[in-house]
Design a protein around this motif. Sequence first.
Motif, PDB file in Angstrom:
ATOM      1  N   TRP A 429       0.850  -1.206   0.000  1.00 57.44           N
ATOM      2  CA  TRP A 429       0.000   0.000   0.000  1.00 57.44           C
ATOM      3  C   TRP A 429       0.871   1.236   0.000  1.00 57.44           C
ATOM      4  N   ARG A 430       0.433   2.260  -0.729  1.00 57.04           N
ATOM      5  CA  ARG A 430       1.081   3.566  -0.637  1.00 57.04           C
ATOM      6  C   ARG A 430       0.017   4.656  -0.724  1.00 57.04           C
ATOM      7  N   ALA A 431      -0.005   5.528   0.265  1.00 57.62           N
ATOM      8  CA  ALA A 431      -1.006   6.595   0.311  1.00 57.62           C
ATOM      9  C   ALA A 431      -0.542   7.802  -0.498  1.00 57.62           C
ATOM     10  N   ASP A 432      -1.492   8.618  -0.892  1.00 61.05           N
ATOM     11  CA  ASP A 432      -1.194   9.859  -1.603  1.00 61.05           C
ATOM     12  C   ASP A 432      -0.640  10.916  -0.639  1.00 61.05           C
ATOM     13  N   ASP A 433      -0.099  11.968  -1.225  1.00 61.15           N
ATOM     14  CA  ASP A 433       0.474  13.071  -0.445  1.00 61.15           C
ATOM     15  C   ASP A 433      -0.482  13.495   0.682  1.00 61.15           C
ATOM     16  N   GLU A 434       0.106  13.765   1.830  1.00 63.00           N
ATOM     17  CA  GLU A 434      -0.621  14.346   2.949  1.00 63.00           C
ATOM     18  C   GLU A 434      -1.751  13.495   3.496  1.00 63.00           C
ATOM     19  N   ALA A 435      -1.671  12.190   3.284  1.00 61.94           N
ATOM     20  CA  ALA A 435      -2.723  11.303   3.804  1.00 61.94           C
ATOM     21  C   ALA A 435      -2.564  11.072   5.297  1.00 61.94           C
ATOM     22  N   GLY A 436      -1.424  11.451   5.864  1.00 66.56           N
ATOM     23  CA  GLY A 436      -1.210  11.222   7.294  1.00 66.56           C
ATOM     24  C   GLY A 436      -0.781   9.795   7.566  1.00 66.56           C
ATOM     25  N   ASP A 437      -0.988   9.357   8.803  1.00 67.62           N
ATOM     26  CA  ASP A 437      -0.533   8.026   9.204  1.00 67.62           C
ATOM     27  C   ASP A 437      -1.414   6.924   8.609  1.00 67.62           C
ATOM     28  N   TYR A 438      -0.864   5.736   8.598  1.00 64.71           N
ATOM     29  CA  TYR A 438      -1.531   4.576   8.011  1.00 64.71           C
ATOM     30  C   TYR A 438      -2.828   4.255   8.732  1.00 64.71           C
ATOM     31  N   ASP A 439      -3.859   4.054   7.943  1.00 64.88           N
ATOM     32  CA  ASP A 439      -5.152   3.635   8.468  1.00 64.88           C
ATOM     33  C   ASP A 439      -5.608   2.466   7.596  1.00 64.88           C
ATOM     34  N   PRO A 440      -5.557   1.244   8.139  1.00 66.94           N
ATOM     35  CA  PRO A 440      -5.878   0.070   7.307  1.00 66.94           C
ATOM     36  C   PRO A 440      -7.263   0.160   6.677  1.00 66.94           C
ATOM     37  N   ASN A 441      -8.169   0.913   7.316  1.00 61.97           N
ATOM     38  CA  ASN A 441      -9.519   1.016   6.744  1.00 61.97           C
ATOM     39  C   ASN A 441      -9.558   1.916   5.515  1.00 61.97           C
ATOM     40  N   ASN A 442      -8.464   2.653   5.312  1.00 66.52           N
ATOM     41  CA  ASN A 442      -8.431   3.552   4.156  1.00 66.52           C
ATOM     42  C   ASN A 442      -7.419   3.110   3.119  1.00 66.52           C
ATOM     43  N   ALA A 443      -6.980   1.855   3.205  1.00 61.16           N
ATOM     44  CA  ALA A 443      -5.945   1.380   2.284  1.00 61.16           C
ATOM     45  C   ALA A 443      -6.544   0.336   1.337  1.00 61.16           C
ATOM     46  N   THR A 444      -6.050   0.345   0.112  1.00 63.19           N
ATOM     47  CA  THR A 444      -6.476  -0.680  -0.846  1.00 63.19           C
ATOM     48  C   THR A 444      -5.252  -1.482  -1.227  1.00 63.19           C
ATOM     49  N   PHE A 445      -5.395  -2.773  -1.230  1.00 67.18           N
ATOM     50  CA  PHE A 445      -4.274  -3.653  -1.547  1.00 67.18           C
ATOM     51  C   PHE A 445      -4.497  -4.274  -2.922  1.00 67.18           C
ATOM     52  N   HIS A 446      -3.401  -4.467  -3.634  1.00 70.44           N
ATOM     53  CA  HIS A 446      -3.492  -5.172  -4.919  1.00 70.44           C
ATOM     54  C   HIS A 446      -3.235  -6.649  -4.663  1.00 70.44           C
ATOM     55  N   SER A 447      -3.967  -7.519  -5.355  1.00 73.88           N
ATOM     56  CA  SER A 447      -3.771  -8.948  -5.066  1.00 73.88           C
ATOM     57  C   SER A 447      -2.401  -9.421  -5.562  1.00 73.88           C
ATOM     58  N   VAL A 448      -1.908  -8.832  -6.664  1.00 68.80           N
ATOM     59  CA  VAL A 448      -0.535  -9.122  -7.113  1.00 68.80           C
ATOM     60  C   VAL A 448       0.231  -7.808  -7.080  1.00 68.80           C
ATOM     61  N   PRO A 449       0.913  -7.533  -5.969  1.00 71.08           N
ATOM     62  CA  PRO A 449       1.571  -6.237  -5.858  1.00 71.08           C
ATOM     63  C   PRO A 449       2.882  -6.164  -6.644  1.00 71.08           C
ATOM     64  N   MET A 450       3.318  -4.946  -6.888  1.00 68.42           N
ATOM     65  CA  MET A 450       4.629  -4.685  -7.456  1.00 68.42           C
ATOM     66  C   MET A 450       5.672  -4.985  -6.375  1.00 68.42           C
ATOM     67  N   ARG A 451       6.790  -5.554  -6.771  1.00 72.63           N
ATOM     68  CA  ARG A 451       7.897  -5.745  -5.833  1.00 72.63           C
ATOM     69  C   ARG A 451       9.122  -5.006  -6.349  1.00 72.63           C
ATOM     70  N   ARG A 452       9.892  -4.476  -5.464  1.00 66.62           N
ATOM     71  CA  ARG A 452      11.163  -3.860  -5.831  1.00 66.62           C
ATOM     72  C   ARG A 452      11.994  -3.725  -4.575  1.00 66.62           C
ATOM     73  N   ASP A 453      13.199  -3.116  -4.655  1.00 66.83           N
ATOM     74  CA  ASP A 453      14.003  -2.993  -3.446  1.00 66.83           C
ATOM     75  C   ASP A 453      14.123  -1.547  -2.965  1.00 66.83           C
ATOM     76  N   THR A 454      13.591  -0.600  -3.744  1.00 66.40           N
ATOM     77  CA  THR A 454      13.639   0.811  -3.350  1.00 66.40           C
ATOM     78  C   THR A 454      12.312   1.450  -3.737  1.00 66.40           C
ATOM     79  N   VAL A 455      11.668   2.114  -2.812  1.00 63.35           N
ATOM     80  CA  VAL A 455      10.374   2.718  -3.123  1.00 63.35           C
ATOM     81  C   VAL A 455      10.220   4.022  -2.361  1.00 63.35           C
ATOM     82  N   MET A 456       9.476   4.931  -2.961  1.00 60.41           N
ATOM     83  CA  MET A 456       9.338   6.264  -2.381  1.00 60.41           C
ATOM     84  C   MET A 456       8.050   6.401  -1.581  1.00 60.41           C
ATOM     85  N   VAL A 457       8.172   6.896  -0.350  1.00 62.98           N
ATOM     86  CA  VAL A 457       6.991   7.276   0.420  1.00 62.98           C
ATOM     87  C   VAL A 457       6.710   8.735   0.120  1.00 62.98           C
TER      88      VAL A 457
END
Length: 598
Positions: A429-457
């Motif tokens: 999961w990655r939230a949009d700008d200024e979404a604040g702290d993680y809230d599982p009720n506001n997150a959408t997960f992909h069933s086959v997520p992207m994988r990598r070793d470096t990602v931007m928050v």
Amino acid sequence: MALSLSNFRYCCFALLSFSVFCNAVTVTYNFNATWVTANPDGAFPRPVIGINNQWPLPVVRANKGDTIVVHFTNLLGNQSSSLHWHGIYQNGTTHMDGAVGVSQCEVGPGRSLTYNFTVNQVGTYWYHSHINAQYPDGIRGPLIIEDPDNPYADEFDEELLLTLSDWYHDQMPNLMASFVSVTNPTGAEPVPDAALMNDTQNLQIKIQPGKTYMIRIANIAAFAGQYFWIEGHTMRIIEVDGIYTKAAEASMIYITAAQRYSVLVTMKNDTSKNYAIVGSMDEDLFDTVPPTLNPNVTSFLIYDQSKDLPTAALLDEFDPFDDFTLEAYDDEKLFENVDHSIELTLKMDNLGNGANYAFFNDISFVTPKVPILFSALSTGNAANNATVYGANSNAFVLQRGEVVEIVLNNNDPGKHPFHLHGHNFQLAWRADDEAGDYDPNNATFHSVPMRRDTVMVRPDANMVLRFRADNPGVWFFHCHIEWHLATGLAVVMVEAPLDLQKSLKVPEDFIQACRDSNTPFEGNAAGNTKDVFDLTGENKSIAPLPAGFTARGIVALVFSCVSAFLGLAVIAWYGAAPIGTAEVASAQRRIVESGQEE
Ligand code: C2O
């Protein structure tokens, strides 16, 4: 560059399966780190760290299954060094990972050691030194693991390799001194002087009309992410950080420091024009943009040498592809059952010296006296207790096989590219700008997520990474903006330490590097081998500012006291003997110190 194949590489055609089978070989390099002069932006010649008196650095290249051996000698004379193989999992060889203070001791001037590891992965990687914010001075280059079974092999004709980078005219030790300073209480990062592509500018790339190229792009920068596009051409993304993706069309991508992409680009049949390839540094990262800065670097696809070079159009809006929408080619499903969730809250703040530091859960990483791997190997069952790695190591002990989740809350208005050593991870999961702290009720997960070793928050937002702890080792997790790593934006995953104690034997040359640099290599973070829960004498971060004090206040105090002092000095000068600048400076130091103590 001394490259030799110490085995014969030979391929057998397995006629029955009609596939090509290649024997794994050992690829050997002799790398001497040396100072050379370079002027990649044509504006300022400066000393850079080369390999074997050459810069740009050589490409390290191997096939899947090969063993890479690098005899590394530090001939810099004035600085210690190391080499890290960014993105290589180092399965069974965590001691070859190259992170000084984490998995090895520094390689001092005049010293050598040999990196030796097998690569059972494919794709686009890079290598860089991993000590004291050193690599932006030039010691960073591409590392390519070719795939004999590339699933996209039928869709392209040739390969190209492009590196992106930011570039500074000043050297890192000077830049670090002004960055980590009471005179820079907001932590404004030094702004690069230029952007580079393949460590140069205005590179001309001759291409064959009609052909499709797999272009590998690696951002080997210290700081700046870059927007990247090719005028008049679309890209199909097929790899991110060594992981194949389902092909995805993009007209522009955003590549943070340390990320890599492979894209397929089909050339036009029409040769009437040449086209610009543009990299543009993300100016949102810079606190102030100097009016003289050109954030762009341009290269050219040359269809016809006799035609003009185009002038790249300047953009003021960027709309890059969102890598969160990618899907892994191998269809690995999202890990649903998390065994171990780690919440990391990021902030920037001042410490008692008035300089700005970075924190995870209020801890700013400080390199321990004993590199963390050596503590993991020498503290017996206590290696399962994070305490032994020290208060400022921010260590998390993982058990073998568990599904680990990192919930990262970015309480800072900056973008941060996070890298995990030893693994790739699912971007759950990655939230949009200024979404604040993680809230599982506001997150959408992909069933086959992207994988990598470096990602931007994203700024003031959050993200969730998941991986399986299937690789015993000691793995750094940190922001890949070198300024932020240097000021503590890191934690360490100590994965299955008791398994490491059984399986790992650190080679003698790595132990010798510790002896040569007077680094203890046994016991807890403080080097205590008797009572591993006694951390007396461990390395700690600077004490916080006293309550009610701000770093800006200290700066103001210093300057007002100094001017008052200068006033007195002038009177004293009229009345008595002259006063030297050294005395003014030492008075200034005393004032800073007393300011802290109040
Ligand atoms: Cu490029 Cu700690 O890594």
